[in-house]
Design a protein around this motif. Structure first.
Motif, PDB file in Angstrom:
ATOM      1  N   MET A   1      37.957 -48.932   8.803  1.00 58.20           N
ATOM      2  CA  MET A   1      36.604 -48.471   9.060  1.00 58.20           C
ATOM      3  C   MET A   1      36.280 -48.670  10.522  1.00 58.20           C
ATOM      4  SD  MET A   1      33.067 -49.904   7.444  1.00 58.20           S
ATOM      5  CE  MET A   1      33.028 -48.656   6.207  1.00 58.20           C
ATOM      6  N   ALA A   2      35.645 -47.647  11.114  1.00 64.16           N
ATOM      7  CA  ALA A   2      35.280 -47.743  12.525  1.00 64.16           C
ATOM      8  C   ALA A   2      34.116 -48.699  12.685  1.00 64.16           C
ATOM      9  CB  ALA A   2      34.911 -46.348  13.053  1.00 64.16           C
ATOM     10  N   ARG A   3      34.200 -49.567  13.678  1.00 65.46           N
ATOM     11  CA  ARG A   3      33.164 -50.565  13.947  1.00 65.46           C
ATOM     12  C   ARG A   3      32.623 -50.344  15.348  1.00 65.46           C
ATOM     13  NH1 ARG A   3      37.290 -53.373  11.308  1.00 65.46           N
ATOM     14  NH2 ARG A   3      36.674 -54.339   9.360  1.00 65.46           N
ATOM     15  N   GLY A   4      31.317 -50.145  15.468  1.00 64.36           N
ATOM     16  CA  GLY A   4      30.706 -49.945  16.763  1.00 64.36           C
ATOM     17  C   GLY A   4      30.411 -51.269  17.440  1.00 64.36           C
ATOM     18  N   PRO A   5      30.149 -51.262  18.740  1.00 66.43           N
ATOM     19  CA  PRO A   5      29.888 -52.497  19.473  1.00 66.43           C
ATOM     20  C   PRO A   5      28.498 -53.051  19.210  1.00 66.43           C
ATOM     21  CG  PRO A   5      29.746 -50.597  20.938  1.00 66.43           C
ATOM     22  CD  PRO A   5      30.225 -50.081  19.617  1.00 66.43           C
ATOM     23  N   HIS A   6      27.587 -52.237  18.732  1.00 67.42           N
ATOM     24  CA  HIS A   6      26.206 -52.677  18.538  1.00 67.42           C
ATOM     25  C   HIS A   6      25.925 -52.896  17.060  1.00 67.42           C
ATOM     26  CE1 HIS A   6      25.492 -51.771  22.732  1.00 67.42           C
ATOM     27  NE2 HIS A   6      25.937 -50.526  22.545  1.00 67.42           N
ATOM     28  N   PRO A   7      24.996 -53.849  16.734  1.00 67.12           N
ATOM     29  CA  PRO A   7      24.657 -54.083  15.331  1.00 67.12           C
ATOM     30  C   PRO A   7      24.017 -52.852  14.711  1.00 67.12           C
ATOM     31  CG  PRO A   7      23.903 -55.892  16.724  1.00 67.12           C
ATOM     32  CD  PRO A   7      24.335 -54.803  17.634  1.00 67.12           C
ATOM     33  N   HIS A   8      24.272 -52.684  13.429  1.00 63.58           N
ATOM     34  CA  HIS A   8      23.665 -51.578  12.696  1.00 63.58           C
ATOM     35  C   HIS A   8      22.170 -51.832  12.555  1.00 63.58           C
ATOM     36  CE1 HIS A   8      22.913 -48.744   9.363  1.00 63.58           C
ATOM     37  NE2 HIS A   8      24.012 -48.131   9.784  1.00 63.58           N
ATOM     38  N   ARG A   9      21.424 -50.756  12.530  1.00 69.41           N
ATOM     39  CA  ARG A   9      19.966 -50.886  12.446  1.00 69.41           C
ATOM     40  C   ARG A   9      19.544 -51.633  11.190  1.00 69.41           C
ATOM     41  NH1 ARG A   9      16.956 -45.298  11.835  1.00 69.41           N
ATOM     42  NH2 ARG A   9      18.227 -45.422   9.941  1.00 69.41           N
ATOM     43  N   HIS A  10      20.157 -51.330  10.064  1.00 68.95           N
ATOM     44  CA  HIS A  10      19.789 -52.016   8.818  1.00 68.95           C
ATOM     45  C   HIS A  10      20.144 -53.502   8.877  1.00 68.95           C
ATOM     46  CE1 HIS A  10      20.040 -47.893   6.579  1.00 68.95           C
ATOM     47  NE2 HIS A  10      18.956 -48.014   7.332  1.00 68.95           N
ATOM     48  N   ASP A  11      21.243 -53.833   9.560  1.00 71.56           N
ATOM     49  CA  ASP A  11      21.603 -55.251   9.701  1.00 71.56           C
ATOM     50  C   ASP A  11      20.557 -55.995  10.519  1.00 71.56           C
ATOM     51  OD1 ASP A  11      23.848 -54.532   8.317  1.00 71.56           O
ATOM     52  OD2 ASP A  11      25.164 -54.474  10.072  1.00 71.56           O
ATOM     53  N   ALA A  12      20.011 -55.345  11.524  1.00 75.75           N
ATOM     54  CA  ALA A  12      18.941 -55.977  12.312  1.00 75.75           C
ATOM     55  C   ALA A  12      17.714 -56.224  11.445  1.00 75.75           C
ATOM     56  CB  ALA A  12      18.594 -55.093  13.511  1.00 75.75           C
ATOM     57  N   TYR A  13      17.383 -55.267  10.568  1.00 74.14           N
ATOM     58  CA  TYR A  13      16.248 -55.474   9.670  1.00 74.14           C
ATOM     59  C   TYR A  13      16.484 -56.666   8.756  1.00 74.14           C
ATOM     60  CZ  TYR A  13      14.805 -50.743  11.047  1.00 74.14           C
ATOM     61  OH  TYR A  13      14.425 -49.637  11.747  1.00 74.14           O
ATOM     62  N   ILE A  14      17.723 -56.771   8.213  1.00 75.26           N
ATOM     63  CA  ILE A  14      18.045 -57.888   7.327  1.00 75.26           C
ATOM     64  C   ILE A  14      17.939 -59.217   8.069  1.00 75.26           C
ATOM     65  CG2 ILE A  14      19.891 -58.945   5.980  1.00 75.26           C
ATOM     66  CD1 ILE A  14      20.879 -56.131   5.319  1.00 75.26           C
ATOM     67  N   ALA A  15      18.450 -59.272   9.298  1.00 78.50           N
ATOM     68  CA  ALA A  15      18.422 -60.518  10.075  1.00 78.50           C
ATOM     69  C   ALA A  15      16.994 -60.933  10.382  1.00 78.50           C
ATOM     70  CB  ALA A  15      19.215 -60.334  11.368  1.00 78.50           C
ATOM     71  N   VAL A  16      16.172 -60.005  10.830  1.00 79.23           N
ATOM     72  CA  VAL A  16      14.780 -60.335  11.158  1.00 79.23           C
ATOM     73  C   VAL A  16      14.018 -60.735   9.901  1.00 79.23           C
ATOM     74  CG1 VAL A  16      12.607 -59.386  12.036  1.00 79.23           C
ATOM     75  CG2 VAL A  16      14.750 -58.877  13.216  1.00 79.23           C
ATOM     76  N   GLY A  17      14.244 -59.988   8.804  1.00 81.51           N
ATOM     77  CA  GLY A  17      13.550 -60.333   7.565  1.00 81.51           C
ATOM     78  C   GLY A  17      13.951 -61.700   7.039  1.00 81.51           C
ATOM     79  N   GLY A  18      15.270 -62.007   7.093  1.00 82.55           N
ATOM     80  CA  GLY A  18      15.715 -63.322   6.629  1.00 82.55           C
ATOM     81  C   GLY A  18      15.173 -64.452   7.480  1.00 82.55           C
ATOM     82  N   LEU A  19      15.149 -64.243   8.810  1.00 81.75           N
ATOM     83  CA  LEU A  19      14.637 -65.286   9.698  1.00 81.75           C
ATOM     84  C   LEU A  19      13.146 -65.521   9.475  1.00 81.75           C
ATOM     85  CD1 LEU A  19      15.061 -67.248  12.042  1.00 81.75           C
ATOM     86  CD2 LEU A  19      14.636 -65.321  13.609  1.00 81.75           C
ATOM     87  N   LEU A  20      12.367 -64.444   9.403  1.00 82.77           N
ATOM     88  CA  LEU A  20      10.929 -64.595   9.184  1.00 82.77           C
ATOM     89  C   LEU A  20      10.630 -65.218   7.818  1.00 82.77           C
ATOM     90  CD1 LEU A  20       9.579 -61.233  10.682  1.00 82.77           C
ATOM     91  CD2 LEU A  20       9.583 -63.526  11.717  1.00 82.77           C
ATOM     92  N   GLY A  21      11.401 -64.796   6.796  1.00 84.24           N
ATOM     93  CA  GLY A  21      11.182 -65.381   5.478  1.00 84.24           C
ATOM     94  C   GLY A  21      11.502 -66.860   5.456  1.00 84.24           C
ATOM     95  N   GLY A  22      12.595 -67.263   6.132  1.00 80.04           N
ATOM     96  CA  GLY A  22      12.932 -68.685   6.189  1.00 80.04           C
ATOM     97  C   GLY A  22      11.894 -69.501   6.942  1.00 80.04           C
ATOM     98  N   LEU A  23      11.356 -68.954   8.035  1.00 79.13           N
ATOM     99  CA  LEU A  23      10.320 -69.681   8.785  1.00 79.13           C
ATOM    100  C   LEU A  23       9.050 -69.818   7.970  1.00 79.13           C
ATOM    101  CD1 LEU A  23      10.810 -68.117  12.349  1.00 79.13           C
ATOM    102  CD2 LEU A  23      11.554 -70.368  11.523  1.00 79.13           C
ATOM    103  N   VAL A  24       8.726 -68.795   7.187  1.00 71.60           N
ATOM    104  CA  VAL A  24       7.547 -68.899   6.313  1.00 71.60           C
ATOM    105  C   VAL A  24       7.747 -70.006   5.283  1.00 71.60           C
ATOM    106  CG1 VAL A  24       6.225 -67.695   4.541  1.00 71.60           C
ATOM    107  CG2 VAL A  24       6.799 -66.521   6.663  1.00 71.60           C
ATOM    108  N   LEU A  25       8.966 -70.076   4.697  1.00 71.56           N
ATOM    109  CA  LEU A  25       9.240 -71.131   3.719  1.00 71.56           C
ATOM    110  C   LEU A  25       9.147 -72.510   4.361  1.00 71.56           C
ATOM    111  CD1 LEU A  25      12.241 -69.578   1.741  1.00 71.56           C
ATOM    112  CD2 LEU A  25       9.865 -69.769   0.994  1.00 71.56           C
ATOM    113  N   ILE A  26       9.664 -72.633   5.592  1.00 70.32           N
ATOM    114  CA  ILE A  26       9.575 -73.932   6.282  1.00 70.32           C
ATOM    115  C   ILE A  26       8.130 -74.270   6.569  1.00 70.32           C
ATOM    116  CG2 ILE A  26      10.146 -75.147   8.421  1.00 70.32           C
ATOM    117  CD1 ILE A  26      12.763 -73.595   8.482  1.00 70.32           C
ATOM    118  N   GLY A  27       7.351 -73.261   7.023  1.00 70.43           N
ATOM    119  CA  GLY A  27       5.930 -73.529   7.300  1.00 70.43           C
ATOM    120  C   GLY A  27       5.168 -73.901   6.050  1.00 70.43           C
ATOM    121  N   ALA A  28       5.567 -73.357   4.908  1.00 69.32           N
ATOM    122  CA  ALA A  28       4.890 -73.697   3.648  1.00 69.32           C
ATOM    123  C   ALA A  28       5.425 -74.974   3.029  1.00 69.32           C
ATOM    124  CB  ALA A  28       5.022 -72.541   2.661  1.00 69.32           C
TER     125      ALA A  28
END
Length: 402
Positions: free
Chosen positions: A1-28
């Motif tokens: 499978m061809a792999r590009g040098p930049h992260p996939h757009r959907h992967d960026a959404y997953i990373a940001v969503g996971g980070l924000l969700g984890g910070l919310v859990l820590i804050g709560a």
């Protein structure tokens, strides 16, 4: 499978969503382990946030670099064990396992389900043996949910995806082969029509060319009248055969053939027509009953040979012989084996009268007809005589001697 040098757009959404969700859990204040858990050596929030941040960074590489992302993510999970634990970190780790199997190299992807399965067994058996309590099996269940289940899911999805790709390639190859078969069928049909057109018309057109040349070169009214009669007869017959061929082509979708194919019974009429064009033809046909394809091929070979004799042969006798013989190739022991031998001889040498030009297509057509039946064909001078010789296999018992 061809792999590009930049992260996939959907992967960026997953990373940001996971980070924000984890910070919310820590804050709560929501963690996977309590502050009094003996495993939670580091109970500060930063200790929980650091593995979470690393795991979110790994999510950016889940599609482009699945192997390194899984290795770093595994280290982040291990670093999260002494803390109070974040559910977001574990969820993102399961996604990394799934992505590593789905997007990783085949050899690497095959190993992950086996490794996670082994870890699951170790996590269930070792605590059970050490603590001797059924509750120790829950540790193995937890490891299975975090590692084995996403790995197995990724493997199933990858197999379905690879199967779909293989089926698509197979369909494309099938379509390509079908196109090639259609092209070959069209080419074969064009060659067949070309042979039929040449064999049906060339004889008459050659006679027209020769007699018209004679009529123009001789200042004799009687000779010109005879030549014009022959020209008219051949023109009418050639036009009739052309119309029949056009009818065959136009009515090709009909189940019934519009005209019957010529048979060897018409050889006498063919020889008589050649005599009318000035050839001294002797016919010796002792062929008996033969299959229809062989009959048509033999008729056309004799017809083209007489046409060539009319155009090129020197004055003298033309002999046409048809007889049964042994088939070409190694001997066979079937009673139905046999072959029809076609032999046409004509004088070979300088011709003083008018000649019709030739293109060589007639010899090619005769050779193709013999080859299509698995037979042999040869043409050339033999002791001042031009000889056309064809051997056409009869098949298994399709013809009986007369």
């Amino acid at each position: 499978m061809a792999r590009g040098p930049h992260p996939h757009r959907h992967d960026a959404y997953i990373a940001v969503g996971g980070l924000l969700g984890g910070l919310v859990l820590i804050g709560a204040g929501l963690y996977t382990r309590t502050r009094h858990d003996p495993v939670s050596v580091l109970d500060q929030d930063w200790a929980v946030a650091l593995p979470l941040l690393v795991m979110a960074g790994c999510e950016l590489l889940r599609r482009t670099r699945p192997g390194p992302a899984l290795l770093v993510g595994t280290a982040a999970v291990v670093a999260d064990l002494p803390t109070r634990g974040s559910l977001a970190t574990l969820v993102m780790f399961t996604d990394l396992v799934y992505a590593a199997v789905l997007y990783g190299r085949p050899a690497f992807a095959r190993r992950i389900p086996w490794i996670t399965g082994l870890l699951t067994v170790v996590a269930a058996v070792v605590p059970l043996v050490a603590w001797r309590t059924p509750q120790a099996l829950l540790l193995g269940v937890g490891v299975a949910l975090v590692s084995l289940v996403p790995a197995a899911t990724g493997w199933v999805v990858r197999n379905h995806r690879d199967t779909a790709v293989a089926e698509r390639l197979r369909a494309e190859q099938t379509a390509l082969l079908a196109d090639m078969d259609r092209a070959q069928a069209v080419l074969a049909e064009r060659s067949r029509v070309a042979r039929e057109l040449h064999d049906m018309i060339a004889n008459h057109m050659s006679a027209v060319a020769i007699h018209s040349t004679a009529a123009l070169s001789l200042d004799d009214p009687e000779t010109s009248r005879q030549a014009l009669a022959v020209i008219r007869e051949n023109s009418v017959e050639g036009l009739a055969q052309m119309r029949r061929l056009i009818g065959v082509l136009r009515d090709s979708g009909d189940e019934r053939p519009p005209t019957a194919a010529p048979t060897l019974d018409g050889l006498e009429a063919l020889a008589e027509a050649a005599r009318g064009n000035g050839l001294e033809v002797t016919l010796d046909a002792r062929h008996g009953k033969v299959p229809t394809p062989v009959e048509l091929a033999a008729y056309r070979i004799v017809q083209e040979s007489l046409t060539n004799a009319l155009k090129h042969a020197a004055p003298g006798p033309v002999t046409v012989t048809l007889a049964r013989g042994a088939p070409p190739g190694p001997p066979r022991h079937s009673d139905g084996d046999g072959a029809l031998e076609v032999r046409v001889t004509s004088p070979y040498g300088h011709r003083g009268g008018p000649r019709a030009p030739g293109s060589g297509a007639g010899l090619i057509g005769m050779r193709e007809r013999a080859a299509l039946l698995g037979g042999t064909f040869a043409a050339g001078p033999e002791d001042a005589v031009w000889t056309v010789r064809a051997t056409l296999p009869l098949g298994d018992g399709e013809g009986e001697p007369a």
